[in-house]
Design an enzyme around this catalytic site. Structure first.
Site, PDB file in Angstrom:
ATOM      1  N   PRO A   2      -1.613   2.398  10.731  1.00  0.00           N
ATOM      2  CG  PRO A   2      -1.389   4.676  10.640  1.00  0.00           C
ATOM      3  CD  PRO A   2      -0.589   3.431  10.612  1.00  0.00           C
ATOM      4  CD  GLU A   3      -4.741  -2.555   8.083  1.00  0.00           C
ATOM      5  OE1 GLU A   3      -5.516  -2.987   7.208  1.00  0.00           O
ATOM      6  OE2 GLU A   3      -4.275  -3.258   8.977  1.00  0.00           O
ATOM      7  CE  LYS A  60      -2.940   0.833   3.870  1.00  0.00           C
ATOM      8  NZ  LYS A  60      -1.834  -0.135   3.842  1.00  0.00           N
ATOM      9  CG  HIS A 100       7.224  15.685  11.941  1.00  0.00           C
ATOM     10  ND1 HIS A 100       8.593  15.788  11.774  1.00  0.00           N
ATOM     11  CD2 HIS A 100       6.890  14.425  11.581  1.00  0.00           C
ATOM     12  CE1 HIS A 100       9.053  14.636  11.306  1.00  0.00           C
ATOM     13  NE2 HIS A 100       8.054  13.790  11.182  1.00  0.00           N
ATOM     14  NE  ARG A 116       8.341   0.009  13.074  1.00  0.00           N
ATOM     15  CZ  ARG A 116       7.954  -1.111  12.468  1.00  0.00           C
ATOM     16  NH1 ARG A 116       6.704  -1.498  12.534  1.00  0.00           N
ATOM     17  NH2 ARG A 116       8.819  -1.827  11.800  1.00  0.00           N
ATOM     18  NE  ARG A 155       0.150  -9.309 -10.087  1.00  0.00           N
ATOM     19  CZ  ARG A 155       0.253  -8.234  -9.297  1.00  0.00           C
ATOM     20  NH1 ARG A 155      -0.537  -7.213  -9.479  1.00  0.00           N
ATOM     21  NH2 ARG A 155       1.166  -8.197  -8.342  1.00  0.00           N
ATOM     22  NE  ARG A 261       3.511  -6.750   6.885  1.00  0.00           N
ATOM     23  CZ  ARG A 261       2.831  -5.665   6.516  1.00  0.00           C
ATOM     24  NH1 ARG A 261       2.767  -5.316   5.250  1.00  0.00           N
ATOM     25  NH2 ARG A 261       2.220  -4.925   7.399  1.00  0.00           N
TER      26      ARG A 261
END
Length: 271
Positions: A2-3, A60, A100, A116, A155, A261
């Site tokens: 999920p994003e 998220k 769960h 996972r 960066r 990735r």
DNA sequence: AGTACGTCCTGATCGC
DNA sequence: TGCGATCAGGACGTAC
């Protein structure tokens, strides 16, 4: 998996299921390591007779503010790589990989599927104490080109890697990072600090566009997608397959790896 | 500080 | 068809 669009969809599904107003009767935790705070016993006890006030999203993370007898704790849910949520009748057949269960006071149960086991749960009084640093929401007004420029300054890491940092662009994951850079025409391996103001403005707009379209795809699907399966719809336009060509300029799509990735891009128009 | 890498997990998919 | 290898949309701890 999920994003931001998938998490936002999960949130809206919980709202449509009228979770606010319902009361958790406890929690059945099938994989203890998912619970990060407090300890397992405290977590389960803390959810007993806790009434849901709302369902919110930060990046998220799904935030579920609660009312209990002596306070207002918040249940925080992160779906990890393979998580999904549903609310069904407790007697309904259970889908595979439910880890769960959170029984409700009306005979239903919130189920947390997580193949996972990368999902995470917290129950805390102050969410700010456990949430990492997150950028303003890319779908809100606070996510500006100036802010993005400031977080990229100095960066040297590839822009693709930086977009995956939740402090830079909260809610972006591997697919929407590729999609945003594709729309902006920026090569994923460019150093963040090398992007000019115009490119950064374009990137901000592309992030907004990609995520907005992602959310819209789920909204159009609505009931078809309920229960909220851990499978994404294809809201992005980039082909992620060997030999496919760029929808915009026809060049053959290229694949590389950034920080381990898988990264798809068009070598012709992403420069 | 910023960057890069290993690690946590299991199911689905790919190649022989 | 079967089976081992590889891959998957996240994020954190650690080391340089």
């Amino acid at each position: 998996m999920p994003e931001l669009p998938e998490v936002e969809n999960a949130r809206r599904c919980l709202l449509r299921a009228s979770l606010p107003g319902r009361t958790f009767k406890g929690a059945d935790i099938g994989w203890a390591k998912t619970v990060k705070r407090p300890d397992l016993e405290g977590f389960v006890l803390g959810l007993r007779d806790a009434t849901v006030s709302d369902v919110l999203r930060k990046g998220k993370y799904i935030l579920v503010p609660l009312r209990v007898e002596d306070g207002t704790p918040t249940l925080i849910i992160h779906l990890g790589m393979s998580g999904g949520l549903s609310v069904d009748d407790a007697s309904s057949p259970e889908p595979p990989l439910v880890r769960h269960r959170f029984p409700l006071d009306d005979g239903r149960v919130m189920r947390f599927v997580d193949g996972r086991k990368f999902g995470k749960l917290w129950l805390v009084n102050d969410p700010a104490k456990v949430l990492p640093s997150l950028s303003p929401d890319p779908l809100g007004d606070g996510f500006t080109a100036e802010g993005l420029e400031a977080s990229l300054a100095g960066r040297r890491a590839p822009i693709k890697a930086l977009l995956l940092e939740q402090s830079v662009s909260a809610g972006i994951g591997n697919l929407y990072a590729d999609e945003s850079l594709y729309l902006a025409g920026i090569h994923p391996e460019r150093a963040g600090a090398d992007l000019g103001p115009e490119e950064i403005a374009r990137l901000r707009e592309s992030i907004f566009q990609a995520l907005t379209e992602g959310v819209a795809v789920y909204d159009r699907a609505r009931d078809e997608l309920w229960p909220n399966a851990p499978r994404a719809l294809t809201a992005w336009t980039i082909p992620r397959k060997e030999g496919e060509s760029c929808p915009r300029c026809g060049a053959e799509m290229a694949v590389t790896r950034v920080r381990a990735r898988t990264t798809w891009f068009c070598p012709a128009h992403q420069i």
